[in-house]
Design a protein around this motif. Sequence first.
Motif, PDB file in Angstrom:
ATOM      1  N   SER A   1     -11.832  17.368  21.514  1.00  0.00           N
ATOM      2  CA  SER A   1     -12.600  17.437  21.051  1.00  0.00           C
ATOM      3  C   SER A   1     -13.581  15.893  21.212  1.00  0.00           C
ATOM      4  O   SER A   1     -13.191  14.479  20.643  1.00  0.00           O
ATOM      5  CB  SER A   1     -12.373  16.763  19.599  1.00  0.00           C
ATOM      6  N   ILE A   2     -13.895  15.686  22.296  1.00  0.00           N
ATOM      7  CA  ILE A   2     -14.259  14.232  23.153  1.00  0.00           C
ATOM      8  C   ILE A   2     -15.544  14.416  22.711  1.00  0.00           C
ATOM      9  O   ILE A   2     -16.406  15.212  22.624  1.00  0.00           O
ATOM     10  CB  ILE A   2     -13.970  14.913  24.473  1.00  0.00           C
ATOM     11  N   VAL A   3     -15.540  13.086  21.980  1.00  0.00           N
ATOM     12  CA  VAL A   3     -17.479  12.232  22.227  1.00  0.00           C
ATOM     13  C   VAL A   3     -17.708  11.427  23.141  1.00  0.00           C
ATOM     14  O   VAL A   3     -19.028  10.855  23.708  1.00  0.00           O
ATOM     15  CB  VAL A   3     -17.869  11.819  20.547  1.00  0.00           C
ATOM     16  N   ARG A   4     -16.792  10.727  23.340  1.00  0.00           N
ATOM     17  CA  ARG A   4     -17.081   9.868  25.025  1.00  0.00           C
ATOM     18  C   ARG A   4     -16.179   9.814  25.871  1.00  0.00           C
ATOM     19  O   ARG A   4     -14.714  10.330  25.849  1.00  0.00           O
ATOM     20  CB  ARG A   4     -16.843   8.472  23.904  1.00  0.00           C
ATOM     21  N   ILE A   5     -16.608   9.443  26.944  1.00  0.00           N
ATOM     22  CA  ILE A   5     -16.217   9.196  28.544  1.00  0.00           C
ATOM     23  C   ILE A   5     -16.692   7.901  29.207  1.00  0.00           C
ATOM     24  O   ILE A   5     -17.755   8.197  29.128  1.00  0.00           O
ATOM     25  CB  ILE A   5     -16.361  10.586  29.306  1.00  0.00           C
ATOM     26  N   THR A   6     -15.737   6.516  29.188  1.00  0.00           N
ATOM     27  CA  THR A   6     -16.291   5.815  29.616  1.00  0.00           C
ATOM     28  C   THR A   6     -15.839   5.642  31.037  1.00  0.00           C
ATOM     29  O   THR A   6     -14.404   5.316  31.247  1.00  0.00           O
ATOM     30  CB  THR A   6     -16.357   4.240  28.799  1.00  0.00           C
ATOM     31  N   LEU A   7     -16.747   5.194  31.995  1.00  0.00           N
ATOM     32  CA  LEU A   7     -16.300   3.890  33.389  1.00  0.00           C
ATOM     33  C   LEU A   7     -15.632   3.131  33.220  1.00  0.00           C
ATOM     34  O   LEU A   7     -16.536   2.597  32.475  1.00  0.00           O
ATOM     35  CB  LEU A   7     -16.994   4.886  34.231  1.00  0.00           C
ATOM     36  N   THR A   8     -14.095   2.810  33.626  1.00  0.00           N
ATOM     37  CA  THR A   8     -13.666   1.344  33.031  1.00  0.00           C
ATOM     38  C   THR A   8     -13.226   0.771  34.204  1.00  0.00           C
ATOM     39  O   THR A   8     -12.506   1.310  35.351  1.00  0.00           O
ATOM     40  CB  THR A   8     -13.254   1.460  31.759  1.00  0.00           C
ATOM     41  N   LYS A   9     -13.331  -0.856  34.019  1.00  0.00           N
ATOM     42  CA  LYS A   9     -13.072  -1.066  36.007  1.00  0.00           C
ATOM     43  C   LYS A   9     -11.209  -1.376  34.680  1.00  0.00           C
ATOM     44  O   LYS A   9     -10.296  -0.541  36.624  1.00  0.00           O
ATOM     45  CB  LYS A   9     -13.319  -2.413  35.900  1.00  0.00           C
ATOM     46  N   GLU A  10     -10.577  -1.501  34.041  1.00  0.00           N
ATOM     47  CA  GLU A  10      -9.065  -1.587  33.478  1.00  0.00           C
ATOM     48  C   GLU A  10      -8.497  -0.397  33.363  1.00  0.00           C
ATOM     49  O   GLU A  10      -9.795   0.217  32.740  1.00  0.00           O
ATOM     50  CB  GLU A  10      -9.296  -2.798  33.132  1.00  0.00           C
ATOM     51  N   ARG A  11      -7.564   0.140  33.200  1.00  0.00           N
ATOM     52  CA  ARG A  11      -7.281   0.934  32.368  1.00  0.00           C
ATOM     53  C   ARG A  11      -7.285   0.409  30.897  1.00  0.00           C
ATOM     54  O   ARG A  11      -6.513   0.200  30.409  1.00  0.00           O
ATOM     55  CB  ARG A  11      -4.852   0.156  33.160  1.00  0.00           C
TER      56      ARG A  11
END
Length: 333
Positions: A263-273
Motif C-alpha cells: 500500500s505505497i503512497v510515496r517513492i522518493t529518490l535519495t542520496k543517502e540510504r
Amino acid sequence: MMQYHIRRPWQLHESRHTPESVWNNRRQHRREFLQSVGRSAAAAGLAGSLIGCREPATEEEILSAGSETTAPLPGAEHFPAPRNPMFEYGREETSRRDAAEYSNFYEFTTSKEVWRYIGDFQPVPWAVTVDGLCRNPQTFDLDDLYRNFTLEERDYRFRCVETWAMCVPWTGFTLRELLQKVDPLPDANYVAFETFDRPEEAPTRRKSTEFPWPYREGLSLEEARNELTLLATGVFGQPLPKQHGAPVRLVLPWKYGFKSIKSIVRITLTKERPPTFWNEAWPDAYGFIANVEPDIPHPSWPQTSEWMLGTRERHETVRFNGYGEFVGHLYPA
Ligand code: MTE
C-alpha cells in the motif's frame, strides 16, 4: 538510536507456543470437532449454544473481507494481464485462499489473520507520489498505474523471514519503467518507499505507539532497476485484495518478504540510504539488504529451510530464493 520495546508475536511465553504438529492438524481437527459437536447439539436442540465456535473461514469470506465498506478497486478490465513466460515457480502454486488467509500487515494486526481487520481501510481513491532526486517528479493515480504502464503477470516464489513461503502470480510492472518516467538525477543512489499513514483506518497503527510508523522500506537504485523488481497491482489475475497491499505494493522475490512494502503512497529518490521500519525497530535482526541467505540465521528463526503456506511442505532454502541469475552480480562476494 531510539530503543523500541516491542512485544513481538514470536515472543510468546513458551506455554502459548503452538507446536507445528498441532497447527498442521488444526483445521482438520477443528472441522471434525465442530461436526461432531454440531450433530450432538442438533440432536439435543442446543444449536444456539454453539455461539463462539466458528467454522474455519471460507475462501469467499477471506477474499471479500472488508469489501462491503469499500468502493471496488477500478481497473478490473486490465486483468488478467499477459503472462511473462520467463518466470516459473519450479514448485506448486499456493492457493489463492492460503495466500490471502495468512499474511503480515502490521498496520492492521500483529496476527496473521489480517483479513479480519481491514474493514476500515480505503484503497480507493489512491495516489502514489514519486519525488526526490529526479527531473520529472509526478503523482500517479490508480488509473495512471493501470493504463500507463506495461502490466504483465509473473509467477514468483516469495519467502518471509519467519520461514513461511508461497508461490503466487503477481500482476504489475517493473519499478524500472516508473523510474524512467521520473528520470533520476545522477546523485540519486537509493529509492525510499512509504506506506499510507491513516490511523483511523488501521487498528495497530492507531493503538501501538511503540512502532516506528509509517512502514518504510528502501532499495539501492541498482536493486530498484533490476528486472525482478515489480510494483504489483494485482495477484491471481485480479486487483490486489486489501490484505496483500491494495492497491499497489512492491514485490522483491530474492529478498525477505518484509522488504516488499504494501500500500505505497510515496517513492522518493535519495542520496543517502533511507531509514526502514524493521531496521529501526530491531537493527540487529533486520538489515537493509535482507536477501534470502540460508547460512545467515535470524535471531528468531534459522534460515536453512522454509515451509509452504497451505501444504506445509518443507524445502531447503536457496540463496537469493533461487533468483541468483538475476541479482547475484549486485552482491559481489
Ligand atoms: N507492508 C506494510 N505496509 N506493512 C507490513 O506490515 N509486512 C511485510 C510485507 N509488507 C508489511 C508490509 C511482511 S513482514 C511480509 S512477509 C509481506 O508484506 C507479506 O506479504 P503478503 O501478505 O502479501 O504475503
